[in-house]
Design a protein around this motif. Structure first.
Motif, mmCIF file in Angstrom:
data_model
loop_
_atom_site.group_PDB
_atom_site.id
_atom_site.type_symbol
_atom_site.label_atom_id
_atom_site.label_comp_id
_atom_site.label_asym_id
_atom_site.label_seq_id
_atom_site.Cartn_x
_atom_site.Cartn_y
_atom_site.Cartn_z
ATOM 1 N N PHE A 53 0.753 -1.272 0.051
ATOM 2 C CA PHE A 53 -0.068 0.068 -0.123
ATOM 3 C C PHE A 53 0.726 1.322 0.037
ATOM 4 C CE2 PHE A 53 -2.638 -3.323 1.976
ATOM 5 C CZ PHE A 53 -3.910 -3.063 0.693
ATOM 6 N N ASP A 54 2.020 1.173 -0.584
ATOM 7 C CA ASP A 54 2.920 2.277 -0.448
ATOM 8 C C ASP A 54 2.858 3.088 -1.732
ATOM 9 O OD1 ASP A 54 4.935 4.047 -0.149
ATOM 10 O OD2 ASP A 54 6.521 2.673 -0.607
ATOM 11 N N SER A 116 -2.764 4.660 -5.385
ATOM 12 C CA SER A 116 -3.686 4.840 -4.153
ATOM 13 C C SER A 116 -4.417 6.050 -3.996
ATOM 14 C CB SER A 116 -2.876 4.360 -2.920
ATOM 15 O OG SER A 116 -1.957 5.318 -2.600
ATOM 16 N N THR A 117 -4.098 7.118 -4.673
ATOM 17 C CA THR A 117 -4.629 8.482 -4.681
ATOM 18 C C THR A 117 -5.651 8.540 -5.756
ATOM 19 O OG1 THR A 117 -2.795 9.120 -3.400
ATOM 20 C CG2 THR A 117 -4.433 11.069 -4.353
ATOM 21 N N SER A 118 -4.930 8.342 -6.896
ATOM 22 C CA SER A 118 -5.943 8.621 -8.181
ATOM 23 C C SER A 118 -6.668 7.431 -8.656
ATOM 24 C CB SER A 118 -4.806 9.023 -9.255
ATOM 25 O OG SER A 118 -4.379 7.990 -9.749
ATOM 26 N N LYS A 119 -6.431 6.330 -8.192
ATOM 27 C CA LYS A 119 -7.010 5.004 -8.412
ATOM 28 C C LYS A 119 -7.017 4.898 -10.037
ATOM 29 C CE LYS A 119 -8.485 4.912 -4.186
ATOM 30 N NZ LYS A 119 -7.629 4.318 -3.265
ATOM 31 N N ARG A 120 -6.089 5.396 -10.707
ATOM 32 C CA ARG A 120 -5.873 4.923 -12.135
ATOM 33 C C ARG A 120 -4.624 3.928 -12.025
ATOM 34 N NH1 ARG A 120 -9.205 6.282 -15.227
ATOM 35 N NH2 ARG A 120 -7.821 6.372 -16.759
ATOM 36 N N PRO A 121 -4.635 3.428 -13.298
ATOM 37 C CA PRO A 121 -3.822 2.173 -13.552
ATOM 38 C C PRO A 121 -2.322 2.660 -13.357
ATOM 39 C CG PRO A 121 -5.378 2.102 -15.325
ATOM 40 C CD PRO A 121 -5.665 3.413 -14.306
#
Length: 140
Positions: A53-54, A116-121
């Motif tokens: 989760f880094d 983890s922030t943008s939720k983009r690939p």
């Protein structure tokens, strides 16, 4: 990615909380067992949950299961994970659940790496990708 791959195996005991009133494993719990196997596989490669989760996350983008026979209360089962395809952004695994030599459930899971922030690939870190792919090459 080579065609012959090694297999990761995780033993699991079936507890009452995993079953329905009849002592049969609730169908959705097989997905939990497969998730545990993938998590423990990554841990065995040196990547524990905090490392996963880094600034990135793994999310399941597709899954398919075929049920053959039920696991029962107090069964000792094993869940396998075999890498079948990998890129820096996604990987696919075939997974099976066994009671002894009896195949209970088989499945296929596609996992994507996202920011983890943008939720983009996002591509997984190169050391993680290398560890995942290199450790699945069949030892000869």
């Amino acid at each position: 990615m080579p065609d012959s791959l090694a297999q990761f195996r995780l033993p699991i005991r079936v507890y009452v909380e995993d079953t329905d009133a009849g002592g049969i494993v609730f169908y959705a719990n097989y997905l939990k067992y497969m998730e545990r196997a993938r998590t423990e596989l990554m841990r065995s490669l040196g990547f524990d949950k905090p490392a996963l989760f880094d600034d990135m996350q793994f999310v399941v983008s597709q899954v398919s299961l075929k049920y053959h026979s039920p696991a029962l209360l107090d069964d000792q089962i094993s869940v396998t994970a075999v890498l079948s395809k990998a890129s820096r952004v996604t990987f696919e695994m075939t997974q099976q659940v066994f009671r002894g030599d009896e195949l209970l459930v088989e499945g296929w899971v596609k996992v994507a790496c996202i920011n983890s922030t943008s939720k983009r690939p996002q591509g997984m870190p190169k050391p993680m990708f290398n560890a995942l792919t290199e450790n699945f090459k069949q030892q000869s």
